[in-house]
Design an enzyme around this catalytic site. Structure first.
Site, short mmCIF file in Angstrom:
data_model
loop_
_atom_site.label_atom_id
_atom_site.label_comp_id
_atom_site.label_asym_id
_atom_site.label_seq_id
_atom_site.Cartn_x
_atom_site.Cartn_y
_atom_site.Cartn_z
N THR A 74 0.99 -1.15 0.03
CA THR A 74 0.04 -0.06 0.01
C THR A 74 0.87 1.31 -0.20
O THR A 74 1.60 1.31 0.99
CB THR A 74 -0.68 -0.12 1.41
N LYS A 94 -7.73 1.48 -2.82
CA LYS A 94 -7.53 1.18 -1.49
C LYS A 94 -7.59 2.17 -0.56
O LYS A 94 -8.26 2.24 0.37
CB LYS A 94 -6.26 0.74 -1.55
N LYS A 97 -0.46 5.39 8.14
CA LYS A 97 0.27 5.45 6.77
C LYS A 97 -0.73 5.42 5.68
O LYS A 97 -0.79 6.48 4.97
CB LYS A 97 1.37 4.32 6.58
P1 NAP Z 1 5.66 -6.51 7.32
O1 NAP Z 1 5.31 -7.73 7.92
O2 NAP Z 1 6.40 -5.17 7.88
O3 NAP Z 1 6.42 -6.84 6.08
C1 NAP Z 1 7.16 -6.14 5.21
C2 NAP Z 1 8.28 -6.77 4.47
O4 NAP Z 1 8.96 -6.20 3.61
C3 NAP Z 1 9.35 -7.31 5.74
O5 NAP Z 1 9.58 -8.65 5.73
C4 NAP Z 1 10.44 -6.52 5.27
O6 NAP Z 1 11.91 -6.77 5.65
C5 NAP Z 1 10.39 -6.29 3.87
N1 NAP Z 1 11.04 -4.98 3.24
C6 NAP Z 1 10.75 -3.99 3.51
N2 NAP Z 1 11.40 -2.99 3.24
C7 NAP Z 1 12.33 -3.65 2.09
C8 NAP Z 1 13.22 -3.33 1.45
N3 NAP Z 1 13.65 -2.29 1.02
N4 NAP Z 1 13.95 -4.64 0.62
C9 NAP Z 1 13.56 -5.76 1.03
N5 NAP Z 1 12.50 -6.13 1.94
C10 NAP Z 1 12.11 -5.19 2.42
O7 NAP Z 1 4.45 -5.65 6.67
P2 NAP Z 1 2.87 -6.31 6.18
O8 NAP Z 1 2.04 -6.50 7.12
O9 NAP Z 1 3.35 -7.53 5.33
O10 NAP Z 1 2.69 -5.24 5.10
C11 NAP Z 1 3.07 -4.99 3.88
C12 NAP Z 1 2.35 -3.99 3.05
O11 NAP Z 1 1.07 -4.57 2.85
C13 NAP Z 1 2.08 -2.69 3.90
O12 NAP Z 1 2.24 -1.70 2.69
C14 NAP Z 1 0.64 -2.64 4.19
O13 NAP Z 1 0.21 -1.50 4.61
C15 NAP Z 1 -0.09 -3.69 3.45
N6 NAP Z 1 -1.13 -4.46 3.92
C16 NAP Z 1 -1.09 -4.92 5.06
C17 NAP Z 1 -2.00 -5.70 5.58
C18 NAP Z 1 -2.05 -6.41 6.83
O14 NAP Z 1 -3.19 -6.98 7.41
N7 NAP Z 1 -0.71 -6.52 7.59
C19 NAP Z 1 -3.42 -5.53 4.92
C20 NAP Z 1 -3.24 -4.88 3.82
C21 NAP Z 1 -2.21 -4.27 3.27
P3 NAP Z 1 12.34 -6.96 7.11
O15 NAP Z 1 12.35 -8.47 7.44
O16 NAP Z 1 13.71 -6.54 7.05
O17 NAP Z 1 11.36 -6.10 8.06
#
Ligand code: NAP
Length: 285
Positions: free
Chosen positions: A97, A168, A236
């Protein structure tokens, strides 16, 4: 079956990539913290790359689900980004997102790009039942769709580049308003000493019904706020939404107010609680 890459193995990305592997695709993964990529390979097979560029080399499709705009820029256009390494006819699908502005920027960089944020949360990702809202060209969405079906219950091509992200935002505007309404309704019912289960039974089949009411009324009443999508992420998303509204001229007074309410919950230490913790800033009568 296709050779694909997945960048970002967090709460959402890891199960999505897992569904691609289960569907028989040859998946190469990359994650900032390498241990997560190694754990994913141990559980799902495939291969961990040393950089986004290495992951993208020779892939028919590259998926990303990282955190925010800066992360997305780093994995695509950064020093070791995947764009320079990808074949011209490969599709890039971003499930992060992010802002509509960066989605449009990405689409200007390559022929086939889809901005494809998701809803359905961790449970939807694990069950392979996400809703995906897509922006991009017909050709880009057509290339991505059969692959995204591995983890999606619904895929809608809404419009041109950026339309997935703005859709979204529409989703998040609705959630913010509904949750504030459900929060106030719950506190009012408590102040009236009503039986909360009976209230839910009485009104959840009528015009007041919402997903938040059906799924969160009872847990909010019990002060349980451990259901995935965190307030930090919501802030965010609301920030991106309010920025986009400045651009497109829409007035979002309720969204701006609820964003400030969420800031209060964050300040009180609730940033990692799920979005229904909005109710905690309302005193219990
Ligand atoms: P998350 O658990 O924090 O996962 C993000 C992942 O991306 C982490 O493993 C992180 O690595 C990796 N990452 C971040 N920057 C990076 C980079 N520069 N290079 C390589 N890897 C990188 O977050 P999430 O909950 O999966 O959410 C991800 C996205 O989906 C966000 O934009 C969020 O708003 C959206 N979203 C989330 C949900 C939900 O329910 N969680 C629902 C809808 C949408 P590290 O292991 O180093 O931290």
């Amino acid at each position: 079956m296709a050779k694909v890459a997945f960048l970002g193995l967090g709460v959402m990305g890891a199960p999505m990539a897992g569904h691609l592997a289960k569907a028989g695709h040859d998946v190469t993964v990359f994650n900032r913290t390498r241990a997560k990529a190694e754990a994913w390979v141990a559980a799902n097979g495939g291969r961990a790359a040393a950089s986004p560029a290495e992951a993208g080399e020779g892939a028919a499709a590259v998926f990303a689900c990282v955190g925010n705009d800066d992360d997305l820029r780093q994995v695509t256009l950064g020093e070791q980004g995947c764009f320079a390494a990808m074949a011209e006819d490969a599709v890039f699908v971003d499930h992060t997102t992010v802002s509509a502005a960066i989605a449009r920027e990405m689409a200007g960089e390559r022929a086939l790009v889809v901005d494809a944020p998701v809803s359905g949360g961790q449970a939807g990702a694990e069950a392979g039942k996400l809703s995906v809202m897509c922006g991009g060209s017909d050709a880009a969405v057509a290339a991505a769709r059969p692959l995204m079906e591995a983890y999606s219950a619904r895929i809608v091509h809404v419009g041109a580049a950026g339309a997935g992200q703005t859709t979204k935002m529409v989703n998040q505007i609705c959630i913010a308003g509904v949750l504030q309404g459900v929060s106030e309704a719950l506190r009012f019912a408590q102040a009236s000493n009503l039986d909360l289960d009976k209230v839910l039974e009485a009104i959840s089949g009528g015009a007041a019904q919402s997903w938040q009411m059906v799924n969160r009324w009872s847990t909010m009443a019990k002060d349980e706020f451990d259901f995935g999508f965190a307030i930090d992420w919501m802030r965010k998303d609301l920030g991106l939404t309010l920025d986009e509204a400045k651009r497109n001229g829409a007035l979002l007074p309720m969204t701006a107010l609820v964003d400030q309410f969420y800031a209060e919950v964050q300040k009180a230490g609730g940033g990692r609680k799920d979005t229904s913790a909005l109710v905690t800033r309302l005193p219990k009568g």
